[in-house]
Motif scaffolding. Structure first.
Motif, mmCIF file in Angstrom:
data_model
loop_
_atom_site.group_PDB
_atom_site.id
_atom_site.type_symbol
_atom_site.label_atom_id
_atom_site.label_comp_id
_atom_site.label_asym_id
_atom_site.label_seq_id
_atom_site.Cartn_x
_atom_site.Cartn_y
_atom_site.Cartn_z
ATOM 1 N N PHE A 65 0.835 -1.199 0.000
ATOM 2 C CA PHE A 65 0.000 0.000 0.000
ATOM 3 C C PHE A 65 0.871 1.251 0.000
ATOM 4 O O PHE A 65 1.939 1.274 0.610
ATOM 5 C CB PHE A 65 -0.913 0.019 1.234
ATOM 6 N N ASN A 66 0.352 2.287 -0.644
ATOM 7 C CA ASN A 66 0.995 3.598 -0.678
ATOM 8 C C ASN A 66 2.471 3.508 -1.068
ATOM 9 O O ASN A 66 3.335 4.071 -0.411
ATOM 10 C CB ASN A 66 0.811 4.322 0.654
ATOM 11 N N TYR A 71 2.790 -2.681 4.311
ATOM 12 C CA TYR A 71 2.674 -4.001 3.692
ATOM 13 C C TYR A 71 1.747 -4.847 4.572
ATOM 14 O O TYR A 71 1.798 -4.747 5.798
ATOM 15 C CB TYR A 71 4.034 -4.690 3.625
#
Length: 140
Positions: A65-66, A71
């Motif tokens: 993510f991002n 994670y």
């Protein structure tokens, strides 16, 4: 700054690839302005490292993510491992267990905290390998 560059690259569909020990930028003509190009050049080493870390994590089964700030690895019904990059440049990993339809974890266990990302990732990976061995023992 690294995350801002990755966000810009993502939104403009700009890819950074290592090909034959050379770094290549892949993008549509006209999308890459000079400022972003200079930022990519300045942070090239860190960008490549982050991209490689994200690819390795996804190969192991993590959701990323991002652009690698967080994670998530699911290892059972309501059981997860998380890795988070912290604002101080270090990272932490922990596991959480949730009951069905509950938003709050009923159990949280720290794996490692406030350590360099590579060390945190290795510790999380060791735990996943241990889990996989335990599951094979149950089956076999």
């Amino acid at each position: 700054m690294l995350n801002q560059i990755l966000n810009s690259m993502f939104h403009l569909n700009i890819q950074l690839k290592e090909v034959n020990n050379k770094t290549k930028l892949i993008y549509e003509p006209g999308l890459l302005d000079q400022q972003l190009k200079e930022q990519i050049k300045e942070y090239k080493t860190q960008l490549i490292e982050r991209i490689e870390e994200n690819e390795a994590a996804m190969k192991l089964g993590f959701l990323v993510f991002n652009h690698g700030q967080v994670y998530e690895y699911r290892f059972g019904l309501g059981s997860y491992i998380y890795i988070e990059r912290l604002p101080n440049g270090l990272s932490s990993a922990w596991r959480e267990n949730f009951m069905p339809k509950q938003q709050q974890a009923y159990k949280t266990k720290t794996i490692i905290q406030n350590a360099p990302f590579n060390k945190v990732y290795q510790e999380a990976e060791k735990f996943i390998c241990w889990l996989n061995k335990q599951q094979r023992k149950k089956v076999g």
